[in-house]
Motif scaffolding. Sequence first.
Motif, PDB file in Angstrom:
ATOM      1  N   ARG A  72      25.373   3.934  -3.344  1.00  0.00           N
ATOM      2  CA  ARG A  72      25.800   4.266  -1.987  1.00  0.00           C
ATOM      3  C   ARG A  72      27.164   4.937  -2.058  1.00  0.00           C
ATOM      4  O   ARG A  72      27.984   4.594  -2.907  1.00  0.00           O
ATOM      5  N   TYR A  81      30.640   6.296   0.209  1.00  0.00           N
ATOM      6  CA  TYR A  81      31.427   6.123   1.423  1.00  0.00           C
ATOM      7  C   TYR A  81      32.440   7.239   1.483  1.00  0.00           C
ATOM      8  O   TYR A  81      32.903   7.723   0.451  1.00  0.00           O
ATOM      9  N   ASN A 127      29.612   5.885   5.972  1.00  0.00           N
ATOM     10  CA  ASN A 127      28.719   5.917   4.815  1.00  0.00           C
ATOM     11  C   ASN A 127      27.758   7.105   4.891  1.00  0.00           C
ATOM     12  O   ASN A 127      26.938   7.290   4.007  1.00  0.00           O
ATOM     13  N   ILE A 171      32.957   0.424  -0.381  1.00  0.00           N
ATOM     14  CA  ILE A 171      33.439   0.490   0.998  1.00  0.00           C
ATOM     15  C   ILE A 171      34.877   0.001   1.103  1.00  0.00           C
ATOM     16  O   ILE A 171      35.668   0.538   1.876  1.00  0.00           O
TER      17      ILE A 171
END
Length: 101
Positions: free
Chosen positions: A4, A6, A25, A60
């Motif tokens: 992922r 961010y 995100n 994050i």
Amino acid sequence: MGTRQYYVYILASRIGGTLYIGVTNDLIRRVSEHRPKIAESFTKRHDVTRLVYFEVFEEIEQAIHREKRLKKWPRAWKISLIEKDNPNWIDLYPEIAGPGG
């Protein structure tokens, strides 16, 4: 499952104009939400829709920490950060959104 990402991003109203710093995100989706200026918000009131800078993070927590630090920076530092990689304050959104973005 992919990693992922961010993003910390800076929007501007124009060259040297009002700045907005955010974290997300999904950079393409988030900037596309700012652009139509539908909701009553800071970005609508100040016509802040031009994506002029962004950074990518894998965590994050890193992104949130960076966003908070940038928000505390003096305005001159923010402008220098933008102009280091984007001296003409070109809107980066069409480049990242691709055709039809």
